[in-house]
Design a protein around this motif. Sequence first.
Motif, PDB file in Angstrom:
ATOM      1  N   ILE A   3       0.862  -1.108  -0.051  1.00 19.31           N
ATOM      2  CA  ILE A   3       0.039  -0.060  -0.084  1.00 19.31           C
ATOM      3  C   ILE A   3       0.851   1.185   0.061  1.00 19.31           C
ATOM      4  O   ILE A   3       0.657   2.353  -0.604  1.00 19.31           O
ATOM      5  CB  ILE A   3      -0.928  -0.005   1.198  1.00 19.31           C
ATOM      6  CG1 ILE A   3      -1.963  -1.161   1.040  1.00 19.31           C
ATOM      7  CG2 ILE A   3      -1.602   1.347   1.411  1.00 19.31           C
ATOM      8  CD1 ILE A   3      -2.835  -1.411   2.180  1.00 19.31           C
ATOM      9  N   GLN A   6       2.060   2.075  -3.434  1.00 19.45           N
ATOM     10  CA  GLN A   6       0.871   2.478  -4.378  1.00 19.45           C
ATOM     11  C   GLN A   6       0.782   3.994  -3.899  1.00 19.45           C
ATOM     12  O   GLN A   6       0.666   4.832  -5.063  1.00 19.45           O
ATOM     13  CB  GLN A   6      -0.377   1.706  -4.139  1.00 19.45           C
ATOM     14  CG  GLN A   6      -0.373   0.366  -4.578  1.00 19.45           C
ATOM     15  CD  GLN A   6      -0.816   0.577  -5.925  1.00 19.45           C
ATOM     16  OE1 GLN A   6       0.079  -0.040  -6.674  1.00 19.45           O
ATOM     17  NE2 GLN A   6      -1.826   0.985  -6.125  1.00 19.45           N
ATOM     18  N   ASP A  38       5.036   2.180   4.983  1.00 22.25           N
ATOM     19  CA  ASP A  38       4.327   1.127   5.624  1.00 22.25           C
ATOM     20  C   ASP A  38       4.608   1.004   7.156  1.00 22.25           C
ATOM     21  O   ASP A  38       4.582  -0.047   7.603  1.00 22.25           O
ATOM     22  CB  ASP A  38       4.573  -0.323   4.829  1.00 22.25           C
ATOM     23  CG  ASP A  38       4.023  -0.226   3.482  1.00 22.25           C
ATOM     24  OD1 ASP A  38       2.836   0.161   3.193  1.00 22.25           O
ATOM     25  OD2 ASP A  38       4.731  -0.700   2.642  1.00 22.25           O
ATOM     26  N   SER A  57     -10.542   5.325  -7.863  1.00 19.43           N
ATOM     27  CA  SER A  57     -11.541   4.528  -6.897  1.00 19.43           C
ATOM     28  C   SER A  57     -10.630   4.160  -5.757  1.00 19.43           C
ATOM     29  O   SER A  57      -9.411   4.007  -6.030  1.00 19.43           O
ATOM     30  CB  SER A  57     -12.121   3.348  -7.677  1.00 19.43           C
ATOM     31  OG  SER A  57     -10.906   2.364  -7.977  1.00 19.43           O
ATOM     32  N   ASN A  59     -10.206   1.021  -4.742  1.00 14.25           N
ATOM     33  CA  ASN A  59      -9.513  -0.258  -5.411  1.00 14.25           C
ATOM     34  C   ASN A  59      -8.312   0.091  -6.040  1.00 14.25           C
ATOM     35  O   ASN A  59      -7.515  -0.387  -5.910  1.00 14.25           O
ATOM     36  CB  ASN A  59     -10.415  -1.040  -6.025  1.00 14.25           C
ATOM     37  CG  ASN A  59     -11.665  -1.700  -5.244  1.00 14.25           C
ATOM     38  OD1 ASN A  59     -11.658  -1.742  -3.938  1.00 14.25           O
ATOM     39  ND2 ASN A  59     -12.499  -2.380  -6.004  1.00 14.25           N
ATOM     40  N   THR A  60      -8.459   1.110  -6.975  1.00 20.00           N
ATOM     41  CA  THR A  60      -7.277   1.471  -7.701  1.00 20.00           C
ATOM     42  C   THR A  60      -6.033   2.061  -6.810  1.00 20.00           C
ATOM     43  O   THR A  60      -5.009   1.809  -6.866  1.00 20.00           O
ATOM     44  CB  THR A  60      -7.794   2.343  -8.979  1.00 20.00           C
ATOM     45  OG1 THR A  60      -8.691   1.851  -9.536  1.00 20.00           O
ATOM     46  CG2 THR A  60      -6.236   2.869  -9.598  1.00 20.00           C
ATOM     47  N   LEU A  62      -5.570   1.374  -3.840  1.00 23.19           N
ATOM     48  CA  LEU A  62      -4.992   0.464  -2.945  1.00 23.19           C
ATOM     49  C   LEU A  62      -4.392  -0.725  -3.658  1.00 23.19           C
ATOM     50  O   LEU A  62      -3.830  -1.546  -3.146  1.00 23.19           O
ATOM     51  CB  LEU A  62      -5.962  -0.192  -1.914  1.00 23.19           C
ATOM     52  CG  LEU A  62      -6.546   0.938  -0.722  1.00 23.19           C
ATOM     53  CD1 LEU A  62      -7.589   0.364  -0.030  1.00 23.19           C
ATOM     54  CD2 LEU A  62      -5.254   1.637  -0.210  1.00 23.19           C
ATOM     55  N   GLY A  63      -4.637  -0.642  -4.859  1.00 25.89           N
ATOM     56  CA  GLY A  63      -4.076  -1.775  -5.929  1.00 25.89           C
ATOM     57  C   GLY A  63      -4.781  -2.934  -5.793  1.00 25.89           C
ATOM     58  O   GLY A  63      -4.329  -4.259  -5.934  1.00 25.89           O
ATOM     59  N   VAL A  64      -6.174  -2.916  -5.604  1.00 29.82           N
ATOM     60  CA  VAL A  64      -6.926  -4.206  -5.342  1.00 29.82           C
ATOM     61  C   VAL A  64      -7.914  -4.399  -6.198  1.00 29.82           C
ATOM     62  O   VAL A  64      -8.343  -3.404  -7.061  1.00 29.82           O
ATOM     63  CB  VAL A  64      -7.977  -4.126  -4.076  1.00 29.82           C
ATOM     64  CG1 VAL A  64      -8.774  -5.183  -3.966  1.00 29.82           C
ATOM     65  CG2 VAL A  64      -7.170  -3.422  -2.760  1.00 29.82           C
ATOM     66  N   GLU A  65      -7.806  -5.623  -6.875  1.00 26.72           N
ATOM     67  CA  GLU A  65      -8.362  -5.900  -8.072  1.00 26.72           C
ATOM     68  C   GLU A  65      -9.948  -6.546  -7.610  1.00 26.72           C
ATOM     69  O   GLU A  65      -9.716  -7.222  -6.890  1.00 26.72           O
ATOM     70  CB  GLU A  65      -7.493  -7.102  -8.993  1.00 26.72           C
ATOM     71  CG  GLU A  65      -8.207  -7.419 -10.388  1.00 26.72           C
ATOM     72  CD  GLU A  65      -7.517  -8.287 -11.117  1.00 26.72           C
ATOM     73  OE1 GLU A  65      -7.839  -9.062 -11.769  1.00 26.72           O
ATOM     74  OE2 GLU A  65      -6.057  -8.136 -10.684  1.00 26.72           O
ATOM     75  N   THR A  66     -10.847  -6.245  -8.632  1.00 22.91           N
ATOM     76  CA  THR A  66     -12.179  -6.703  -8.192  1.00 22.91           C
ATOM     77  C   THR A  66     -12.514  -7.646  -8.949  1.00 22.91           C
ATOM     78  O   THR A  66     -12.334  -7.764 -10.146  1.00 22.91           O
ATOM     79  CB  THR A  66     -13.118  -5.416  -8.471  1.00 22.91           C
ATOM     80  OG1 THR A  66     -12.877  -4.193  -7.378  1.00 22.91           O
ATOM     81  CG2 THR A  66     -14.661  -5.829  -8.167  1.00 22.91           C
TER      82      THR A  66
END
Length: 103
Positions: A3, A6, A38, A57, A59-60, A62-66
């Motif tokens: 994170i 990111q 971190d 968003s 998600n973007t 935090l680098g989270v893929e939906t």
Amino acid sequence: MLIGQQLKQFRLDAGYSQQTLAEQINVSRQVISKWETDKSAPDLNTLVVLAKLYNVSLNTLLGVETVTKPNSFIGRLRQHWHLAESESTKPLSNLGRIMQQPE
């Protein structure tokens, strides 16, 4: 990617120094540094502010893929608009029927 990495990448892409970003969101430069290494993490409200600032968003940010279920409403729209790999696509005239299908 962690994170902190990111957050740093979005800051750099936006052209902000740690000090400038800190002033924008009312925290200290040291806080930004701790997030990017971190050693700590921003709270949810701050993440929302950062996402809005960078126009992305959460998600973007935090680098989270939906992951979308294939038969969900979003999955059907993705398939319809050729956003998911699929052998069968449907014409635009079928959009109303696609939206009404149960999930």
